[in-house]
Scaffold this active site. Structure first.
Site, PDB file in Angstrom:
ATOM      1  N   ARG A 261     -66.461  25.658  39.960  1.00  0.00           N
ATOM      2  CA  ARG A 261     -67.057  26.264  41.168  1.00  0.00           C
ATOM      3  C   ARG A 261     -68.318  25.528  41.632  1.00  0.00           C
ATOM      4  O   ARG A 261     -69.222  26.157  42.183  1.00  0.00           O
ATOM      5  CB  ARG A 261     -67.393  27.741  40.950  1.00  0.00           C
ATOM      6  CG  ARG A 261     -66.219  28.604  40.571  1.00  0.00           C
ATOM      7  CD  ARG A 261     -65.375  28.922  41.788  1.00  0.00           C
ATOM      8  NE  ARG A 261     -64.326  29.865  41.460  1.00  0.00           N
ATOM      9  CZ  ARG A 261     -64.339  31.142  41.828  1.00  0.00           C
ATOM     10  NH1 ARG A 261     -65.317  31.613  42.542  1.00  0.00           N
ATOM     11  NH2 ARG A 261     -63.352  31.926  41.491  1.00  0.00           N
TER      12      ARG A 261
ATOM     13  N   ARG B   9     -71.130  29.260  46.382  1.00  0.00           N
ATOM     14  CA  ARG B   9     -72.130  30.103  47.034  1.00  0.00           C
ATOM     15  C   ARG B   9     -73.563  29.876  46.595  1.00  0.00           C
ATOM     16  O   ARG B   9     -74.488  30.274  47.281  1.00  0.00           O
ATOM     17  CB  ARG B   9     -71.741  31.577  46.831  1.00  0.00           C
ATOM     18  CG  ARG B   9     -70.548  31.979  47.658  1.00  0.00           C
ATOM     19  CD  ARG B   9     -70.005  33.325  47.238  1.00  0.00           C
ATOM     20  NE  ARG B   9     -69.325  33.232  45.949  1.00  0.00           N
ATOM     21  CZ  ARG B   9     -68.750  34.254  45.327  1.00  0.00           C
ATOM     22  NH1 ARG B   9     -68.796  35.449  45.859  1.00  0.00           N
ATOM     23  NH2 ARG B   9     -68.133  34.071  44.178  1.00  0.00           N
TER      24      ARG B   9
ATOM     25  N   ARG C 219     -70.495  28.232  55.604  1.00  0.00           N
ATOM     26  CA  ARG C 219     -69.659  29.422  55.434  1.00  0.00           C
ATOM     27  C   ARG C 219     -69.954  30.489  56.496  1.00  0.00           C
ATOM     28  O   ARG C 219     -69.083  31.276  56.849  1.00  0.00           O
ATOM     29  CB  ARG C 219     -69.884  29.951  54.021  1.00  0.00           C
ATOM     30  CG  ARG C 219     -69.150  31.199  53.620  1.00  0.00           C
ATOM     31  CD  ARG C 219     -67.690  30.977  53.373  1.00  0.00           C
ATOM     32  NE  ARG C 219     -67.123  32.169  52.761  1.00  0.00           N
ATOM     33  CZ  ARG C 219     -66.727  33.243  53.437  1.00  0.00           C
ATOM     34  NH1 ARG C 219     -66.810  33.246  54.757  1.00  0.00           N
ATOM     35  NH2 ARG C 219     -66.254  34.296  52.807  1.00  0.00           N
TER      36      ARG C 219
ATOM     37  N   ASP D 136     -58.486  27.417  46.746  1.00  0.00           N
ATOM     38  CA  ASP D 136     -58.511  28.601  45.883  1.00  0.00           C
ATOM     39  C   ASP D 136     -57.175  28.722  45.170  1.00  0.00           C
ATOM     40  O   ASP D 136     -56.157  28.211  45.646  1.00  0.00           O
ATOM     41  CB  ASP D 136     -58.792  29.871  46.687  1.00  0.00           C
ATOM     42  CG  ASP D 136     -59.259  30.992  45.759  1.00  0.00           C
ATOM     43  OD1 ASP D 136     -60.433  30.992  45.377  1.00  0.00           O
ATOM     44  OD2 ASP D 136     -58.420  31.839  45.382  1.00  0.00           O
TER      45      ASP D 136
ATOM     46  N   TYR E 274     -52.871  38.868  40.089  1.00  0.00           N
ATOM     47  CA  TYR E 274     -53.503  39.086  41.403  1.00  0.00           C
ATOM     48  C   TYR E 274     -52.514  39.681  42.401  1.00  0.00           C
ATOM     49  O   TYR E 274     -52.860  40.531  43.209  1.00  0.00           O
ATOM     50  CB  TYR E 274     -54.050  37.775  41.971  1.00  0.00           C
ATOM     51  CG  TYR E 274     -55.471  37.472  41.550  1.00  0.00           C
ATOM     52  CD1 TYR E 274     -56.541  38.187  42.076  1.00  0.00           C
ATOM     53  CD2 TYR E 274     -55.750  36.468  40.640  1.00  0.00           C
ATOM     54  CE1 TYR E 274     -57.845  37.912  41.700  1.00  0.00           C
ATOM     55  CE2 TYR E 274     -57.053  36.183  40.255  1.00  0.00           C
ATOM     56  CZ  TYR E 274     -58.093  36.913  40.789  1.00  0.00           C
ATOM     57  OH  TYR E 274     -59.376  36.648  40.409  1.00  0.00           O
TER      58      TYR E 274
HETATM   59  O1  1CP Z   1     -65.926  23.983  43.420  1.00  0.00           O
HETATM   60  C1  1CP Z   1     -64.851  24.440  42.993  1.00  0.00           C
HETATM   61  O2  1CP Z   1     -64.686  24.829  41.824  1.00  0.00           O
HETATM   62  C2  1CP Z   1     -63.632  24.415  43.899  1.00  0.00           C
HETATM   63  C3  1CP Z   1     -63.232  25.590  44.513  1.00  0.00           C
HETATM   64  C4  1CP Z   1     -62.677  26.829  43.827  1.00  0.00           C
HETATM   65  C5  1CP Z   1     -61.884  26.986  42.674  1.00  0.00           C
HETATM   66  C6  1CP Z   1     -61.499  25.943  41.647  1.00  0.00           C
HETATM   67  C7  1CP Z   1     -62.815  28.108  44.414  1.00  0.00           C
HETATM   68  C8  1CP Z   1     -63.591  28.390  45.627  1.00  0.00           C
HETATM   69  N1  1CP Z   1     -62.053  28.987  43.691  1.00  0.00           N
HETATM   70  C9  1CP Z   1     -61.497  28.344  42.614  1.00  0.00           C
HETATM   71  C10 1CP Z   1     -60.596  28.906  41.603  1.00  0.00           C
HETATM   72  C11 1CP Z   1     -60.459  30.374  41.488  1.00  0.00           C
HETATM   73  N2  1CP Z   1     -60.370  31.316  42.470  1.00  0.00           N
HETATM   74  C12 1CP Z   1     -60.256  31.040  40.265  1.00  0.00           C
HETATM   75  C13 1CP Z   1     -60.147  30.334  38.942  1.00  0.00           C
HETATM   76  C14 1CP Z   1     -61.461  30.087  38.345  1.00  0.00           C
HETATM   77  C15 1CP Z   1     -62.170  31.297  37.820  1.00  0.00           C
HETATM   78  O3  1CP Z   1     -61.638  31.928  36.883  1.00  0.00           O
HETATM   79  O4  1CP Z   1     -63.245  31.593  38.339  1.00  0.00           O
HETATM   80  C16 1CP Z   1     -60.114  32.419  40.525  1.00  0.00           C
HETATM   81  C17 1CP Z   1     -59.910  33.522  39.523  1.00  0.00           C
HETATM   82  C18 1CP Z   1     -60.195  32.585  41.922  1.00  0.00           C
HETATM   83  C19 1CP Z   1     -60.049  33.844  42.677  1.00  0.00           C
HETATM   84  C20 1CP Z   1     -61.256  34.113  43.462  1.00  0.00           C
HETATM   85  N3  1CP Z   1     -61.548  33.464  44.609  1.00  0.00           N
HETATM   86  C21 1CP Z   1     -62.326  34.971  43.141  1.00  0.00           C
HETATM   87  C22 1CP Z   1     -62.429  35.859  41.904  1.00  0.00           C
HETATM   88  C23 1CP Z   1     -62.170  37.266  42.259  1.00  0.00           C
HETATM   89  C24 1CP Z   1     -62.038  38.220  41.105  1.00  0.00           C
HETATM   90  O5  1CP Z   1     -62.873  39.133  41.030  1.00  0.00           O
HETATM   91  O6  1CP Z   1     -61.114  38.079  40.313  1.00  0.00           O
HETATM   92  C25 1CP Z   1     -63.277  34.843  44.154  1.00  0.00           C
HETATM   93  C26 1CP Z   1     -64.569  35.583  44.314  1.00  0.00           C
HETATM   94  C27 1CP Z   1     -62.773  33.871  45.067  1.00  0.00           C
HETATM   95  C28 1CP Z   1     -63.452  33.370  46.277  1.00  0.00           C
HETATM   96  C29 1CP Z   1     -63.960  32.002  46.209  1.00  0.00           C
HETATM   97  N4  1CP Z   1     -63.233  30.904  45.775  1.00  0.00           N
HETATM   98  C30 1CP Z   1     -64.006  29.779  45.905  1.00  0.00           C
HETATM   99  C31 1CP Z   1     -65.280  30.172  46.449  1.00  0.00           C
HETATM  100  C32 1CP Z   1     -66.404  29.238  46.783  1.00  0.00           C
HETATM  101  C33 1CP Z   1     -65.229  31.558  46.637  1.00  0.00           C
HETATM  102  C34 1CP Z   1     -66.316  32.422  47.264  1.00  0.00           C
HETATM  103  C35 1CP Z   1     -65.831  32.802  48.608  1.00  0.00           C
HETATM  104  C36 1CP Z   1     -66.870  33.186  49.611  1.00  0.00           C
HETATM  105  O7  1CP Z   1     -67.493  32.308  50.193  1.00  0.00           O
HETATM  106  O8  1CP Z   1     -66.993  34.394  49.872  1.00  0.00           O
END
Ligand code: 1CP
Length: 367
Positions: free
Chosen positions: A35, A39, A48, A86, A164
């Site tokens: 990540r 954010r 964003r 994502d 999910y």
């Molecule tokens: O920089 C990076 O790592 C690249 C981008 C990236 C990656 C690899 C994002 C952007 N998401 C992911 C993978 C991802 N997405 C995972 C696997 C990694 C982990 O376990 O954290 C998972 C579970 C998600 C699902 C997801 N997407 C969540 C988790 C929700 C939950 O409670 O289970 C969330 C909050 C997101 C949104 C998201 N994805 C990425 C960003 C920057 C964001 C924030 C979105 C925003 O701006 O509101």
């Protein structure tokens, strides 16, 4: 603008992470952060503000810009980039609507409730048509990176995506998703296989587009008992690594290293190290010395500082990062990272201290 072609990419200047993954000699541990485009960066927040999350994912120029933000900010302190996207783009490609809701995270408008809902899933997903925007973002980013660091592609693993699709978003207990495993085991396997087939195709396409390494996120591995992990996660993780590699060879593509991150699945470390992945990523609950012993140098290990240690102040970060580097040791194939994604309220300067410490200490112990 016409999309750039996946050819004539700029020459790679830093291949440290690829060498670590392949078990070649490294002068220090490479480091990147799950990540890292996200954010906690003010430049991310700024972009964003004007675009929805999935609009960014689907617009190659914007996805590329966000991928490059941490690389531009931290320069030589990062040894890899990961394409901005994502894990939930696969469920979207399968026909489910996912929205990103402020303060809540991803929300499925109509999650799967019973196997009868399979009728709402697209029968034969055309991966290139549905997810070609990710390929375009990868190709564009490979060019714009100008060879500074390798570009990673990724997917969510089948069990995590299934969870999910049934929960409809984040969940504390996964009670709905897990009840499928008890009530509908056959249909659960059918769903996992459908996701696996798409995942394989999608990863091969990412390499074709220019991805130089691949990571599979089994973020909810640790919610399964060892028995259920062996039944519902591991076979699909193995299919993915094995079939992706077969396809890469058959298509004359580069055989890129693959990483498995099964968060919470410490009990499966030995099996994971024998599953055709070059790298096993560890969360912070795993002692590096234990992981080294169990995996016996068959794989490179990635991780694993507690992401909340970045809230501890610069001195604590230096101390904890130093301890981590020493625990993996000078002879290991260590790829430094956090034990999970960086949290949204971390000070970007705290991350800088972590990166600097890892690079300095891991070079020192190898002198
Ligand atoms: O920089 C990076 O790592 C690249 C981008 C990236 C990656 C690899 C994002 C952007 N998401 C992911 C993978 C991802 N997405 C995972 C696997 C990694 C982990 O376990 O954290 C998972 C579970 C998600 C699902 C997801 N997407 C969540 C988790 C929700 C939950 O409670 O289970 C969330 C909050 C997101 C949104 C998201 N994805 C990425 C960003 C920057 C964001 C924030 C979105 C925003 O701006 O509101």
């Amino acid at each position: 603008m016409a999309p750039l072609k996946a050819e004539n990419f700029p020459k790679l200047q830093n291949d440290l992470i690829l060498r670590a993954a392949r078990g070649e000699k490294i002068e220090r541990a490479p480091v990147w952060i799950m990540r890292q485009a996200g954010r906690y960066l003010p430049e991310f927040q700024k972009l964003r503000k004007n675009h929805s999350f999935f609009e960014i994912c689907r617009t190659p120029e914007l996805a590329c810009e966000l991928t490059l933000q941490p690389i531009d900010r931290y320069g030589k302190l990062l040894d890899a980039s990961i394409i901005f996207s994502d894990i939930l783009v696969i469920p979207q490609a399968m026909g489910l609507e996912v929205l990103m809701v402020a303060g809540r995270g991803p929300v499925f408008t109509a999650p799967l409730e019973t196997p009868e809902d399979f009728s709402r899933l697209t029968e034969n997903v055309n991966v290139t048509k549905e997810l070609g925007y990710v390929y375009e973002a990868i190709t564009l980013t490979r060019h714009k990176l100008e060879g500074r660091v390798p570009l990673l592609g990724f997917i969510g693993a089948p069990w995590t995506l299934m969870a999910y699709m049934i929960e409809g978003g984040g969940s504390k207990t996964l009670a709905k998703a897990k009840s499928w495993l008890w009530k509908y085991p056959k249909e659960s396997h059918a769903l996992l296989q459908r996701i696996t087939d798409i995942a394989i195709e999608f990863l091969v396409g990412q390499v074709r587009a220019g991805a130089q390494m691949l990571q599979v996120f089994e973020s909810w591995g640790g919610e399964l008992s060892p028995y259920d992990f062996n039944e519902y996660s591991l076979p699909y993780l193995r299919q993915i690594s094995t079939k992706v590699k077969e396809r890469l060879v058959n298509e004359g593509l580069d055989l890129v290293p693959m990483t498995i991150f099964a968060k919470g699945s410490w009990y499966a470390l030995k099996e994971l190290s024998e599953s055709n992945y070059e790298v096993v990523s560890l969360d912070w609950t795993v002692d590096p010395v234990y992981a080294l012993e169990v995996t016996n140098n068959k794989v490179a290990l990635q991780g694993n500082m507690d992401p909340t240690a970045l809230y501890g102040g610069f001195d604590a970060i230096r101390e904890i990062a130093t301890r981590m580097v020493h625990a993996f040791g000078k002879d290991s194939r260590h790829i430094a990272n956090l034990g999970h994604g960086i949290l949204p309220t971390v000070d970007p300067e705290a991350l800088r201290v972590y990166l600097e410490t890892v690079q300095k200490v891991s070079a020192e112990i190898r002198k």
